[in-house]
Design a protein around this motif. Structure first.
Motif, PDB file in Angstrom:
ATOM      1  N   ARG A  52       0.526  -1.102  -0.023  1.00  0.00           N
ATOM      2  CA  ARG A  52       0.078  -0.149   0.098  1.00  0.00           C
ATOM      3  C   ARG A  52       1.001   1.244   0.049  1.00  0.00           C
ATOM      4  N   GLN A  53       0.368   2.160  -0.679  1.00  0.00           N
ATOM      5  CA  GLN A  53       1.274   3.572  -0.800  1.00  0.00           C
ATOM      6  C   GLN A  53       0.520   4.449   0.179  1.00  0.00           C
ATOM      7  N   TRP A  54       1.593   4.936   1.178  1.00  0.00           N
ATOM      8  CA  TRP A  54       1.071   5.838   2.217  1.00  0.00           C
ATOM      9  C   TRP A  54       1.701   7.315   1.629  1.00  0.00           C
ATOM     10  N   ASP A  55       0.871   8.307   2.383  1.00  0.00           N
ATOM     11  CA  ASP A  55       1.592   9.525   2.092  1.00  0.00           C
ATOM     12  C   ASP A  55       2.927  10.173   2.660  1.00  0.00           C
ATOM     13  N   ALA A  56       3.275   9.412   3.677  1.00  0.00           N
ATOM     14  CA  ALA A  56       4.477   9.853   4.306  1.00  0.00           C
ATOM     15  C   ALA A  56       5.216   8.583   4.854  1.00  0.00           C
ATOM     16  N   PRO A  57       6.503   8.722   5.249  1.00  0.00           N
ATOM     17  CA  PRO A  57       7.235   7.656   5.522  1.00  0.00           C
ATOM     18  C   PRO A  57       7.225   7.274   6.994  1.00  0.00           C
ATOM     19  N   PHE A  58       6.108   7.839   7.472  1.00  0.00           N
ATOM     20  CA  PHE A  58       5.828   7.539   9.165  1.00  0.00           C
ATOM     21  C   PHE A  58       4.283   7.326   9.537  1.00  0.00           C
ATOM     22  N   GLY A  59       4.137   6.793  10.865  1.00  0.00           N
ATOM     23  CA  GLY A  59       2.908   6.440  11.153  1.00  0.00           C
ATOM     24  C   GLY A  59       2.808   6.819  12.732  1.00  0.00           C
ATOM     25  N   ILE A  60       1.766   6.372  13.162  1.00  0.00           N
ATOM     26  CA  ILE A  60       1.390   6.716  14.859  1.00  0.00           C
ATOM     27  C   ILE A  60       1.518   5.330  15.409  1.00  0.00           C
ATOM     28  N   SER A  61       2.402   5.431  16.486  1.00  0.00           N
ATOM     29  CA  SER A  61       2.717   4.171  17.387  1.00  0.00           C
ATOM     30  C   SER A  61       1.300   4.074  18.326  1.00  0.00           C
ATOM     31  N   PRO A  62       1.233   2.821  18.745  1.00  0.00           N
ATOM     32  CA  PRO A  62       0.219   2.590  19.682  1.00  0.00           C
ATOM     33  C   PRO A  62       0.317   3.100  21.110  1.00  0.00           C
ATOM     34  N   MET A  63      -0.636   3.628  21.623  1.00  0.00           N
ATOM     35  CA  MET A  63      -0.397   4.231  22.978  1.00  0.00           C
ATOM     36  C   MET A  63      -1.653   4.010  23.783  1.00  0.00           C
ATOM     37  N   GLY A  64      -1.476   3.141  24.770  1.00  0.00           N
ATOM     38  CA  GLY A  64      -2.613   2.866  25.367  1.00  0.00           C
ATOM     39  C   GLY A  64      -2.998   4.191  26.565  1.00  0.00           C
ATOM     40  N   VAL A  65      -4.441   3.899  26.777  1.00  0.00           N
ATOM     41  CA  VAL A  65      -5.042   4.972  27.486  1.00  0.00           C
ATOM     42  C   VAL A  65      -5.495   6.188  26.767  1.00  0.00           C
ATOM     43  N   SER A  66      -5.135   6.123  25.595  1.00  0.00           N
ATOM     44  CA  SER A  66      -5.210   7.485  24.863  1.00  0.00           C
ATOM     45  C   SER A  66      -6.477   8.372  25.173  1.00  0.00           C
ATOM     46  N   ALA A  67      -7.538   7.776  25.397  1.00  0.00           N
ATOM     47  CA  ALA A  67      -8.987   8.346  25.336  1.00  0.00           C
ATOM     48  C   ALA A  67      -8.892   8.930  26.851  1.00  0.00           C
ATOM     49  N   LEU A  68      -7.920   8.710  27.581  1.00  0.00           N
ATOM     50  CA  LEU A  68      -7.818   9.465  28.759  1.00  0.00           C
ATOM     51  C   LEU A  68      -7.234  10.913  28.638  1.00  0.00           C
TER      52      LEU A  68
END
Ligand code: FMN
Length: 389
Positions: free
Chosen positions: A76-92
Motif C-alpha cells: 500500500r502506498q502511504w503519503d508519508a514515511p511515518f505512522g502513529i505508534s500504539p499508545m494505551g489509555v489515549s482516550a484519557l
C-alpha cells in the motif's frame, strides 16, 4: 461544513511545541504518564540526543522540483514515511483519543496502530477507520493468545503488531509520584487536578463518562477488561512474563495477515523474529518507558540493519520528532518510522485538527529536508547522505 482551525494550533510550529501546551492542558498524573520514561530517563534522553551523532552531507543542483514523500509498505502506498505508534489509555488524554488518532491517520493516509491497552472497542475503531493496525499485549497463555488473535481477525484488521518488551511492568516512578495508576484511584489530589484543569475535566473526562459510560480496557484480551477508574479493582495483566518465542510461533500459525514484532533492540532477536515469519520488526525501546539505559533506537537501527536481508521490513520508533530524525533513520536503512507522544498531545489539545496539523508539520519538514539534501524520492535516502561523528 469546514470547522475553524483551533487557534492554539497557530502557536504550534514543530512537534516539540505540542508538549508545552499539553502540559498546561492535562492534569499532572495524565501528562506525566504520557511524557514520562522509566527510572532515570536515560533512554528517553538518549533517544532524542543520539540523532545529533549523525550529520548530513547534502547534494546540490539536483532539480528537486518533483519531490514526493510517498512510501510503500505491505503493498500500500502511504503519503508519508511515518505512522502513529500504539499508545494505551489515549482516550484519557484526549476525548475519544484512539478514534481521533485513527481518523486523522486515515484522512492523511498514514498508518496508525491502536493499543491493546486502549479504551474503545477495536471493532468500533476499525469500522470508522478501516486501515488501522492492532497492537497486542499478550500474556504467555496459549488460550488467551488464541482468543485475542481470533477476535482481532474477526474484527477485520489486516496488520497485527505484537509488543515484546513488556515482560513485566516498568519502573516508572513519575507515575507513583504523580498519582497515576491503571485503574486511576479516586483521591483528593486527583480531584484537585480535575478542578485545576477544567477544560480537560469537562471536555475529555466528564464528556466521555456522560456520553459513553465509564471507559474500560476493551482490547487487552478477547473479553472486556477492567474500568479505567476504580477505588478497588486491580488490573489483571495475566502471565506476561511467560511470553516467549513459542507464542510468536503460535501467533504466526493463527494469523495470516501482516505480523509485526515491536520492541526489538538486537540483531539476534531480529533474525529470530524473521525466521519465525515476522513480516516486519519495529526497533523500539518503547519511547524510553521500559528498560532504562536501553540503547537508543537510532543506534540499534544502525547495529541491526546490515544483518536484515530479504522481504522483512524494518521499522523504528522512539524519540523521533523532526523531519531530519525520520530522514536519518531512512538513510540508515529503515523502511518506515513510527512516532507516539506528539500525536497524542496534538489530539489532547486540538482533537483531529491537532493531529492533522502535526502530521502536516512533519510531512512538510521531510519534504523540505529532502529538497535541501538533493533528493526527490524516499528510496533515494541512503547511507552516503550521512556522516557519523
Ligand atoms: C502514553 C503512551 C502509551 C503507550 N502505550 C503503548 C502500548 O499500549 N503498546 C505499545 O506497544 N507501546 C506503547 N507505547 C510506546 C509507543 O508505542 C512507542 O513505542 C513510543 O511512544 C515511541 O516513542 P515516542 O513517544 O518518543 O515517539 C506507549 C507510549 C506512550 C507515550
Amino acid at each position: 461544513m469546514t470547522r475553524k482551525k483551533p487557534s492554539i494550533l497557530n502557536k504550534i510550529y514543530a512537534l516539540e511545541d505540542l508538549e508545552v501546551h499539553a502540559k498546561k492542558h492535562l492534569p499532572k498524573p495524565v501528562f506525566g504518564y504520557v511524557a514520562g520514561g522509566a527510572e532515570r530517563n536515560h533512554t528517553l534522553r538518549n533517544n532524542a540526543e543520539d540523532f545529533a551523532n549523525y550529520k548530513f552531507v547534502p547534494n546540490i543542483l539536483r532539480n528537486v522540483s518533483e519531490r514526493s514523500t510517498k512510501t510503500e509498505i505491505f503493498g500500500r502506498q502511504w503519503d508519508a514515511p511515518f505512522g502513529i505508534s500504539p499508545m494505551g489509555v489515549s482516550a484519557l488524554a484526549a476525548y475519544r483519543g484512539d478514534i481521533i488518532l485513527a481518523d486523522a491517520a486515515q484522512k492523511m493516509n498514514i498508518p496508525m496502530v491502536i493499543s491493546g491497552s486502549s479504551l474503545i472497542p477495536m471493532e468500533e475503531i476499525i469500522k470508522l477507520a478501516p486501515g488501522t493496525w492492532f497492537q497486542a499485549y499478550l500474556p504467555g497463555e496459549h488460550d488467551k493468545v488464541e482468543n485475542l488473535v481470533l477476535r482481532v481477525k474477526k474484527a477485520g484488521f489486516e496488520t497485527l503488531v505484537l509488543t515484546v518488551d513488556v515482560a513485566v511492568l516498568a519502573g516508572r516512578e513519575n507515575n507513583l509520584r504523580n498519582g497515576f495508576s491503571t485503574p486511576l484511584r479516586p483521591s483528593f489530589s486527583l480531584l484537585y487536578q480535575g478542578l485545576t484543569h477544567p477544560n480537560w475535566s469537562m471536555n475529555t473526562f466528564l464528556k466521555t463518562i456522560f456520553k459513553h459510560g465509564m471507559p474500560h480496557f476493551e482490547n487487552f484480551l478477547a473479553e472486556r477488561g477492567e474500568p479505567v477508574f476504580s477505588a478497588s479493582i486491580n488490573r489483571d495483566f495475566g502471565k506476561r512474563s511467560n511470553l516467549n518465542w513459542e507464542h510468536l510461533k503460535q501467533i504466526r500459525k493463527l494469523w495470516d495477515g501482516n505480523l509485526i514484532v515491536k520492541g526489538i533492540l538486537n540483531k539476534g532477536d531480529a533474525l529470530k523474529a524473521i525466521n519465525l515469519g515476522a513480516d516486519a520488526i519495529i526497533i523500539s525501546n518503547h519511547g524510553g518507558r521500559q528498560l532504562d539505559s536501553a540503547i537508543s533506537s537510532i543506534k540499534a537501527l544502525e547495529n541491526i540493519r546490515p544483518y536484515i536481508k530479504g522481504d522483512c521490513k524494518l521499522f523504528v520508533d522512539s524519540g523521533f520528532r523532526r523531519g531530519t530524525d525520520v530522514i536519518k533513520a531512512l538513510a540508515l536503512g529503515a523502511d518506515f518510522v513510527f512516532i507516539g507522544r506528539p500525536f497524542l498531545y496534538a489530539a489532547s489539545i486540538a482533537g483531529i485538527a491537532g493531529v492533522t496539523h502535526a502530521i502536516n508539520l512533519l510531512k512538510e519538514e521531510i519534504d523540505r529536508d529532502m529538497a535541501l539534501l538533493g533528493v526527490n524520492e524516499i528510496d533515494e535516502l541512503g547511507h552516503e547522505l550521512l556522516q557519523k561523528y
